[in-house]
Write a protein that holds these residues in place. Structure first.
Motif, PDB file in Angstrom:
ATOM      1  N   GLY A 187       0.822  -1.210   0.000  1.00 39.78           N
ATOM      2  CA  GLY A 187       0.000   0.000   0.000  1.00 39.78           C
ATOM      3  C   GLY A 187       0.847   1.248   0.000  1.00 39.78           C
ATOM      4  O   GLY A 187       0.363   2.356  -0.162  1.00 39.78           O
ATOM      5  N   ASP A 188       2.154   1.068   0.180  1.00 39.17           N
ATOM      6  CA  ASP A 188       3.070   2.198   0.198  1.00 39.17           C
ATOM      7  C   ASP A 188       3.716   2.297  -1.183  1.00 39.17           C
ATOM      8  O   ASP A 188       4.888   2.001  -1.352  1.00 39.17           O
ATOM      9  N   VAL A 189       2.887   2.640  -2.154  1.00 43.59           N
ATOM     10  CA  VAL A 189       3.356   2.697  -3.529  1.00 43.59           C
ATOM     11  C   VAL A 189       3.555   4.152  -3.924  1.00 43.59           C
ATOM     12  O   VAL A 189       2.694   4.990  -3.696  1.00 43.59           O
ATOM     13  N   SER A 190       4.699   4.439  -4.462  1.00 49.18           N
ATOM     14  CA  SER A 190       4.957   5.787  -4.954  1.00 49.18           C
ATOM     15  C   SER A 190       5.701   5.666  -6.284  1.00 49.18           C
ATOM     16  O   SER A 190       5.840   4.572  -6.815  1.00 49.18           O
ATOM     17  N   LEU A 191       6.165   6.776  -6.791  1.00 48.09           N
ATOM     18  CA  LEU A 191       6.898   6.746  -8.045  1.00 48.09           C
ATOM     19  C   LEU A 191       8.384   6.598  -7.774  1.00 48.09           C
ATOM     20  O   LEU A 191       8.945   7.306  -6.943  1.00 48.09           O
ATOM     21  N   ALA A 192       9.025   5.663  -8.465  1.00 45.30           N
ATOM     22  CA  ALA A 192      10.455   5.457  -8.340  1.00 45.30           C
ATOM     23  C   ALA A 192      11.218   6.355  -9.304  1.00 45.30           C
ATOM     24  O   ALA A 192      12.290   6.854  -8.992  1.00 45.30           O
ATOM     25  N   SER A 193      10.647   6.560 -10.501  1.00 43.29           N
ATOM     26  CA  SER A 193      11.321   7.400 -11.489  1.00 43.29           C
ATOM     27  C   SER A 193      10.315   7.906 -12.507  1.00 43.29           C
ATOM     28  O   SER A 193       9.272   7.306 -12.731  1.00 43.29           O
ATOM     29  N   VAL A 194      10.657   9.035 -13.086  1.00 44.37           N
ATOM     30  CA  VAL A 194       9.875   9.626 -14.167  1.00 44.37           C
ATOM     31  C   VAL A 194      10.862  10.144 -15.201  1.00 44.37           C
ATOM     32  O   VAL A 194      11.849  10.798 -14.852  1.00 44.37           O
ATOM     33  N   THR A 195      10.609   9.819 -16.465  1.00 41.72           N
ATOM     34  CA  THR A 195      11.434  10.378 -17.545  1.00 41.72           C
ATOM     35  C   THR A 195      10.526  10.992 -18.599  1.00 41.72           C
ATOM     36  O   THR A 195       9.407  10.533 -18.825  1.00 41.72           O
ATOM     37  N   VAL A 196      11.030  12.030 -19.205  1.00 35.08           N
ATOM     38  CA  VAL A 196      10.322  12.693 -20.299  1.00 35.08           C
ATOM     39  C   VAL A 196      11.289  12.721 -21.469  1.00 35.08           C
ATOM     40  O   VAL A 196      12.353  13.340 -21.382  1.00 35.08           O
ATOM     41  N   ASP A 197      10.926  12.019 -22.519  1.00 37.12           N
ATOM     42  CA  ASP A 197      11.807  11.881 -23.684  1.00 37.12           C
ATOM     43  C   ASP A 197      13.238  11.548 -23.263  1.00 37.12           C
ATOM     44  O   ASP A 197      14.206  12.183 -23.682  1.00 37.12           O
ATOM     45  N   SER A 198      13.370  10.567 -22.368  1.00 34.58           N
ATOM     46  CA  SER A 198      14.642  10.050 -21.859  1.00 34.58           C
ATOM     47  C   SER A 198      15.394  11.008 -20.939  1.00 34.58           C
ATOM     48  O   SER A 198      16.536  10.747 -20.579  1.00 34.58           O
ATOM     49  N   VAL A 199      14.787  12.114 -20.550  1.00 39.69           N
ATOM     50  CA  VAL A 199      15.400  13.032 -19.595  1.00 39.69           C
ATOM     51  C   VAL A 199      14.776  12.738 -18.227  1.00 39.69           C
ATOM     52  O   VAL A 199      13.554  12.751 -18.086  1.00 39.69           O
ATOM     53  N   SER A 200      15.629  12.473 -17.235  1.00 37.81           N
ATOM     54  CA  SER A 200      15.132  12.131 -15.907  1.00 37.81           C
ATOM     55  C   SER A 200      14.542  13.338 -15.201  1.00 37.81           C
ATOM     56  O   SER A 200      15.142  14.415 -15.181  1.00 37.81           O
ATOM     57  N   ALA A 201      13.368  13.114 -14.625  1.00 39.27           N
ATOM     58  CA  ALA A 201      12.733  14.158 -13.817  1.00 39.27           C
ATOM     59  C   ALA A 201      13.296  14.088 -12.400  1.00 39.27           C
ATOM     60  O   ALA A 201      13.861  13.076 -11.989  1.00 39.27           O
ATOM     61  N   VAL A 202      13.132  15.168 -11.657  1.00 40.13           N
ATOM     62  CA  VAL A 202      13.632  15.259 -10.287  1.00 40.13           C
ATOM     63  C   VAL A 202      12.439  15.289  -9.340  1.00 40.13           C
ATOM     64  O   VAL A 202      11.490  16.056  -9.554  1.00 40.13           O
ATOM     65  N   LYS A 203      12.525  14.470  -8.299  1.00 32.01           N
ATOM     66  CA  LYS A 203      11.459  14.399  -7.305  1.00 32.01           C
ATOM     67  C   LYS A 203      11.677  15.490  -6.261  1.00 32.01           C
ATOM     68  O   LYS A 203      12.751  15.598  -5.675  1.00 32.01           O
ATOM     69  N   GLY A 204      10.627  16.280  -6.022  1.00 31.93           N
ATOM     70  CA  GLY A 204      10.703  17.338  -5.027  1.00 31.93           C
ATOM     71  C   GLY A 204      10.335  16.831  -3.645  1.00 31.93           C
ATOM     72  O   GLY A 204       9.879  15.698  -3.470  1.00 31.93           O
ATOM     73  N   GLU A 205      10.515  17.669  -2.630  1.00 34.35           N
ATOM     74  CA  GLU A 205      10.173  17.298  -1.256  1.00 34.35           C
ATOM     75  C   GLU A 205       8.683  16.999  -1.100  1.00 34.35           C
ATOM     76  O   GLU A 205       8.283  16.267  -0.203  1.00 34.35           O
ATOM     77  N   ASP A 206       7.863  17.565  -1.983  1.00 35.96           N
ATOM     78  CA  ASP A 206       6.417  17.348  -1.929  1.00 35.96           C
ATOM     79  C   ASP A 206       5.996  16.107  -2.719  1.00 35.96           C
ATOM     80  O   ASP A 206       4.820  15.875  -2.936  1.00 35.96           O
ATOM     81  N   ASP A 207       6.967  15.290  -3.146  1.00 36.03           N
ATOM     82  CA  ASP A 207       6.758  14.072  -3.931  1.00 36.03           C
ATOM     83  C   ASP A 207       6.282  14.346  -5.356  1.00 36.03           C
ATOM     84  O   ASP A 207       5.921  13.423  -6.077  1.00 36.03           O
ATOM     85  N   ASN A 208       6.247  15.589  -5.768  1.00 37.07           N
ATOM     86  CA  ASN A 208       5.916  15.904  -7.158  1.00 37.07           C
ATOM     87  C   ASN A 208       7.218  16.002  -7.946  1.00 37.07           C
ATOM     88  O   ASN A 208       8.301  16.083  -7.386  1.00 37.07           O
ATOM     89  N   TRP A 209       7.102  15.985  -9.266  1.00 38.08           N
ATOM     90  CA  TRP A 209       8.267  15.854 -10.129  1.00 38.08           C
ATOM     91  C   TRP A 209       8.399  17.042 -11.073  1.00 38.08           C
ATOM     92  O   TRP A 209       7.394  17.591 -11.521  1.00 38.08           O
ATOM     93  N   THR A 210       9.648  17.390 -11.402  1.00 33.75           N
ATOM     94  CA  THR A 210       9.915  18.450 -12.378  1.00 33.75           C
ATOM     95  C   THR A 210      11.010  17.978 -13.331  1.00 33.75           C
ATOM     96  O   THR A 210      11.882  17.189 -12.961  1.00 33.75           O
ATOM     97  N   VAL A 211      10.941  18.475 -14.540  1.00 32.86           N
ATOM     98  CA  VAL A 211      11.978  18.159 -15.527  1.00 32.86           C
ATOM     99  C   VAL A 211      12.149  19.361 -16.454  1.00 32.86           C
ATOM    100  O   VAL A 211      11.180  20.032 -16.803  1.00 32.86           O
ATOM    101  N   GLU A 212      13.401  19.623 -16.811  1.00 31.19           N
ATOM    102  CA  GLU A 212      13.673  20.682 -17.796  1.00 31.19           C
ATOM    103  C   GLU A 212      14.270  20.007 -19.020  1.00 31.19           C
ATOM    104  O   GLU A 212      15.297  19.332 -18.933  1.00 31.19           O
TER     105      GLU A 212
END
Length: 167
Positions: free
Chosen positions: A77-102
């Protein structure tokens, strides 16, 4: 005299999230007697009857002094996101568990957003939108990523903010 019991039809639900209680709905327990006759029975008991834990792998059903087991899967039940990529560019996980990518300067579209959950039994049920046909430098584009456990329970909703670097 009762010879044995079997679970002739498994319960409808066999995958749970920790903390849920076993649900015998749909399960048919069949008793076989020493004279060779069989019949579906009710009035059986089962263990564990309280909240399931990730260490629980089976339910023991008892009737008339005989037992049978039913395999179950209990997810953390403790499922979260391990990784996120956008067009092979890795996103960064913020302290709020949300993700950003440039994305690199000059990127004009987003072809693929890929997310991976921490629990192998979880699935990414939706990424909205799946892709952006056109993106411009300096603009923010926001996607929502929904993670669902195998039993269909939503375990997390995350925001992915995509920006394109200016030259």
């Amino acid at each position: 005299m009762l010879a044995n019991i079997v679970i002739s039809t498994p319960p409808t639900k066999t995958t749970y999230t920790a903390g849920q209680v076993f649900d015998p709905t749909g399960m048919v327990v069949t008793a076989t007697f020493e004279d060779g006759t069989s019949k579906a029975v009710t009035g059986y008991t089962y263990e564990p009857a309280d909240a399931l834990e990730t260490t629980d792998t089976e339910i023991t059903v008892s009737y008339g002094g005989k037992t049978a087991t039913q395999a179950v899967t209990v997810l953390s039940g403790d499922v979260s996101l391990a990784s996120v990529t956008v067009d092979s560019v890795s996103a960064v996980k913020g302290e709020d568990d949300n993700w950003t990518v440039e994305l690199p300067a000059g990127t004009t579209s987003v072809e693929e957003i890929e997310a991976v959950a921490t629990d192998a039994d979880a699935t990414i049920t939706s990424i909205t939108p799946d892709a952006f046909e056109t993106v411009e430098a300096g603009q923010e584009y926001v996607s929502t990523i929904v993670v669902t456990a195998e039993d269909g329970v939503t375990t997390g909703t995350y925001t992915l903010t995509i920006t394109v670097a200016t030259e």
